[in-house]
Scaffold this motif. Structure first.
Motif, short mmCIF file in Angstrom:
data_model
loop_
_atom_site.label_atom_id
_atom_site.label_comp_id
_atom_site.label_asym_id
_atom_site.label_seq_id
_atom_site.Cartn_x
_atom_site.Cartn_y
_atom_site.Cartn_z
N ARG A 1 -3.96 6.74 3.33
CA ARG A 1 -3.45 7.61 2.26
C ARG A 1 -3.23 9.00 2.83
O ARG A 1 -4.08 9.53 3.54
N LYS A 2 -2.09 9.59 2.51
CA LYS A 2 -1.78 10.96 2.94
C LYS A 2 -1.54 11.82 1.72
O LYS A 2 -0.89 11.38 0.78
N GLN A 3 -2.07 13.04 1.74
CA GLN A 3 -1.90 13.96 0.61
C GLN A 3 -1.40 15.31 1.11
O GLN A 3 -1.92 15.85 2.10
N GLY A 4 -0.37 15.86 0.41
CA GLY A 4 0.14 17.18 0.77
C GLY A 4 -0.90 18.27 0.56
O GLY A 4 -1.80 18.14 -0.28
N LYS A 5 -0.78 19.37 1.32
CA LYS A 5 -1.79 20.42 1.30
C LYS A 5 -1.90 21.11 -0.06
O LYS A 5 -2.99 21.56 -0.45
N THR A 6 -0.80 21.20 -0.79
CA THR A 6 -0.82 21.94 -2.06
C THR A 6 -1.00 21.04 -3.28
O THR A 6 -0.91 21.51 -4.41
N VAL A 7 -1.25 19.77 -3.06
CA VAL A 7 -1.32 18.82 -4.17
C VAL A 7 -2.61 19.01 -4.99
O VAL A 7 -3.70 19.08 -4.44
N VAL A 8 -2.43 19.09 -6.31
CA VAL A 8 -3.56 19.12 -7.25
C VAL A 8 -3.34 17.97 -8.24
O VAL A 8 -2.39 17.99 -9.02
N THR A 9 -4.20 16.96 -8.19
CA THR A 9 -4.00 15.77 -9.03
C THR A 9 -4.84 15.86 -10.31
O THR A 9 -5.85 16.55 -10.37
N ALA A 10 -4.37 15.13 -11.31
CA ALA A 10 -5.13 14.95 -12.55
C ALA A 10 -4.83 13.55 -13.07
O ALA A 10 -3.69 13.10 -13.03
N GLU B 1 -9.82 7.97 -4.96
CA GLU B 1 -11.12 7.51 -5.46
C GLU B 1 -11.57 6.22 -4.78
O GLU B 1 -12.76 5.89 -4.80
N ILE B 2 -10.62 5.48 -4.24
CA ILE B 2 -10.91 4.23 -3.55
C ILE B 2 -10.32 4.30 -2.15
O ILE B 2 -9.19 4.78 -1.96
N THR B 3 -11.06 3.82 -1.17
CA THR B 3 -10.57 3.77 0.21
C THR B 3 -10.02 2.37 0.47
O THR B 3 -10.72 1.37 0.22
N PRO B 4 -8.80 2.25 0.98
CA PRO B 4 -8.23 0.91 1.24
C PRO B 4 -8.93 0.21 2.39
O PRO B 4 -9.55 0.86 3.25
N ASP B 5 -8.85 -1.13 2.41
CA ASP B 5 -9.40 -1.90 3.51
C ASP B 5 -8.56 -1.73 4.77
O ASP B 5 -9.08 -1.82 5.89
N ALA B 6 -7.28 -1.52 4.59
CA ALA B 6 -6.38 -1.28 5.73
C ALA B 6 -5.29 -0.32 5.27
O ALA B 6 -5.00 -0.20 4.08
N GLY B 7 -4.66 0.38 6.24
CA GLY B 7 -3.64 1.36 5.90
C GLY B 7 -4.26 2.72 5.61
O GLY B 7 -5.48 2.90 5.75
N VAL C 1 3.82 14.92 -0.89
CA VAL C 1 3.01 14.78 -2.11
C VAL C 1 1.89 13.78 -1.82
O VAL C 1 0.87 14.13 -1.27
N LEU C 2 2.08 12.52 -2.22
CA LEU C 2 1.09 11.48 -1.95
C LEU C 2 1.79 10.27 -1.34
O LEU C 2 2.83 9.84 -1.85
N ASP C 3 1.23 9.73 -0.27
CA ASP C 3 1.78 8.53 0.37
C ASP C 3 0.68 7.50 0.55
O ASP C 3 -0.46 7.84 0.92
N LEU C 4 0.99 6.24 0.28
CA LEU C 4 0.17 5.11 0.68
C LEU C 4 0.96 4.34 1.71
O LEU C 4 2.06 3.88 1.42
N GLU C 5 0.43 4.20 2.92
CA GLU C 5 1.18 3.57 4.00
C GLU C 5 0.49 2.29 4.44
O GLU C 5 -0.66 2.31 4.89
N HIS C 6 1.19 1.15 4.29
CA HIS C 6 0.72 -0.16 4.75
C HIS C 6 -0.71 -0.45 4.25
O HIS C 6 -1.58 -0.89 5.00
N VAL C 7 -0.91 -0.21 2.96
CA VAL C 7 -2.24 -0.33 2.37
C VAL C 7 -2.52 -1.77 1.94
O VAL C 7 -1.68 -2.42 1.31
#
Length: 610
Positions: free
Chosen positions: A347-356, A339-345, A286-292
């Motif tokens: 973001r991963k998003q699954g191929k079928t993910v549609v966010t709102a 919408e925002i890019t982290p300074d470090a770390g 789905v959505l992952d934030l890793e070491h952000v």
């Protein structure tokens, strides 16, 4: 109890619409009243009348000569050119007001983070609101009227305000009237509920949970409510009974009555089925934030907002986020949404993910301001599948409170609460599989919140909710996490209660000092000292004996009430309405006796700690 103030035959009309029609009611010493009703049904109008801030078209408001009324409006009323300190305490020197422990406690609870020397006009909307509330609470009033006091307060602030109002007066002294959509707050502080609807006011004993139960029983006996409304109320009851542990401390007689009404109601949502559907729609990722990590000033050396945090969202996960103001809750949603890019770390998003994302702004509807409500939804699709059920656009719009007439209202003419509902609907019909809601309860009344929760119950996807409304968080999410302002993200196995404990421990271990607000933590110390002193063992033993006695009496009254209901049914079938009127008077006397015993039960229960 002594009478403080009241309204007689109050009527108010706007254009062709009657908001209040011959309403008569009163406020007595010791009253703790919460006011609920749909947006636009007259709650704020009635409060302004009772506070003597406006005049009715007909009828009158009277008060005892010496009664002092404090009133918090929804609009800004402070002089913007004053400093915060002068706005709250006037010309008093710090040493003068700081000698009063109650004032210190109020300052610490509401404005400890506000610059004491800043001009009011330079504050944010939330800070202005808290300054106005602090100014009101430090004054001596016999009756306090608060219109949406929890707006702009975080979870911690709402809990503080609840504690303050519960301990401000003795049980039979003072009174307050509160309009709020925060159902936890209503349940925590109120012993009476007024429901404003269709130009009248219906009174109920108890807070929000008791009100929902009483309203369901009233509607059931009258047999005048549609099946959809009955199901919503029953579903809400099922949650109140089966929900958070704190809510199961209701008196036994309340629980038994609720059980009788909800015995055939399924759990609010089938988590296993929803997870299965969500996995099918989303896949494993789905959505992952890793070491952000993220600095407050976008990487230019400012304060660290997030420091090496990791968050992985699973298919069908329902996550609630709480935190102090400025800790980064909204920013975390923007990171998850890309919408925002982290300074470090990363973001991963699954191929079928549609966010709102449901933001706190309603400007997103500006592009459809000239369209009608139904046209906005039909432009997306004409039929929708929600939780395995097929809905037409009209049915879906109606489920969130837009009547046939309202469906044809231009978007530009909608109220704030109606725009909020349409904003959410517009997101849902886009069929996202990851939904993020930022303070979704803003501007929504309690009935609409129940309808929104019903829609979310059947929504198969990953849900992230940022809210200060702990009732909503416990109702629609399965677990919560906290941002405490130290750059870390913490799990909360104990829910919102654990978050409040963490915050209390953090505050107890630090001293508020320096050039901002001259509050030195005395309020916290006073609160801790007050909590340390409690009833003696002898008082507790007496309270337990009282509880046992009352429960025996209530059981006997329940049996008498059941017999009387059976007799009334036979009398109705026989058409003997004179006899029925007499039996109805007997039932009222019985109900009054039960109400008095229930109040005595609650007082003894509170002595034992709930």
């Amino acid at each position: 109890m002594a009478h403080l103030l009241g309204g007689e035959n109050l009527s108010v009309s706007f254009a062709t619409r009657t908001v209040l029609d011959g309403v008569t009611l009163g406020i007595e010493e010791g009253d703790r009243i919460g006011m609920v009703g749909r947006n636009g049904d007259g709650k704020s109008t009635l409060m302004r009348l009772l506070a003597l801030r406006s005049t009715p078209d007909s009828g009158r408001v009277t008060k005892r000569g010496d009664v002092n009324i404090g009133y918090l409006d929804q609009s800004d009323v402070l002089d913007g050119d004053l400093t915060v300190g002068v706005a709250i305490v006037g010309d008093q020197a710090d040493y003068e007001w700081a000698r009063n422990p109650r004032i210190r406690e109020i300052m610490g609870g509401l404005v400890s983070d506000v610059d004491w020397h800043a001009n009011v006009h330079a504050l944010s909307g939330g800070q202005k609101r808290r300054v106005a509330l602090a100014k009101l609470l430090i004054e001596d009033h016999d009756v306090i009227m608060l219109d949406e006091p929890t707006n702009h307060l975080d979870v911690e602030g709402v809990a503080w305000l609840a504690r303050h109002l519960k301990s401000r007066w003795r049980a039979n002294q003072g009174a307050f009237l509160v309009v709020t959509h925060d159902r936890w707050f209503l349940d925590e502080i109120c012993t009476k509920t007024w429901e404003v609807h269709d130009g009248i006011v219906d009174p109920f004993e108890g807070g929000y949970a008791a009100y929902v139960l009483a309203r369901a029983e009233r509607d059931r006996m009258a047999s005048v409510v549609e099946s959809k409304r009955q199901q919503l109320v029953k579903k809400e009851l099922a949650w109140l009974r089966r929900g958070a542990p704190a809510r199961t401390s209701k008196p036994k007689f309340r629980i038994e009555a609720a059980n009788a009404l909800i015995e055939d109601v399924p759990a609010p949502r089938d988590s296993m089925a929803l997870n299965k559907m969500a996995t099918a729609r989303l896949g494993k990722d789905v959505l992952d934030l890793e070491h952000v990590s993220l600095n407050f000033q976008g990487g230019d050396g400012g304060r660290k907002l997030f420091d090496n945090i990791t968050l992985r969202l699973a298919p069908g996960e329902r996550l609630g986020l709480v935190g102090v103001n400025g800790a980064g809750k909204t920013t975390l949603l923007k990171l998850l949404n890309g919408e925002i890019t982290p300074d470090a770390g990363k973001r991963k998003q699954g191929k079928t993910v549609v966010t709102a994302v449901l933001t706190q702004e309603v400007k997103e509807l500006d592009d459809v301001a000239d369209l009608r409500v139904i046209e906005v939804i039909e432009r997306e699709k004409r039929s929708f599948n929600v939780g395995g059920r097929e809905f037409t656009a009209g049915q879906l719009v109606e489920q969130l409170g837009f009547t046939n007439q309202k469906q044809w209202t231009p978007v530009r003419d909608l109220s704030g609460g109606e725009r909020r509902r349409l904003q959410l609907l517009r997101l849902l019909v886009g069929e996202p599989n990851v939904l993020m809601l930022d303070e979704p309860t803003n501007d929504l009344d309690t009935d609409t919140l129940a309808a929104v929760e019903d829609v979310l119950d059947g929504w198969p996807g990953t849900l992230v909710v940022v809210s200060h409304d702990r009732y909503l968080l416990e109702r629609v999410t399965d677990h919560q996490m906290a941002l405490l302002g130290d750059g870390k993200l913490r799990g909360l196995p104990g829910g919102v209660d654990q978050y409040l404990e963490l915050r209390e421990a953090a505050l107890a271990g630090s001293t508020v000092a320096g050039g901002g607000n001259p509050v030195t933590g005395g309020g916290q110390a006073a609160a801790t000292a007050a909590a340390a002193s409690g009833p003696s063992e002898a008082e507790k033993r007496e309270a337990r004996k009282t509880l046992n006695r009352i429960e025996r009496q209530l059981k006997k009254l329940d049996q008498e009430e059941k017999k009387l209901h059976d007799l009334m049914l036979k009398t109705t079938e026989a058409g003997d309405f004179d006899k029925l009127a007499d039996q109805n008077r007997q039932l009222k006397d019985l109900t009054d006796e039960k109400d008095a015993l229930e109040m005595e039960w609650l007082e003894s229960s509170e002595l034992l700690g709930g």
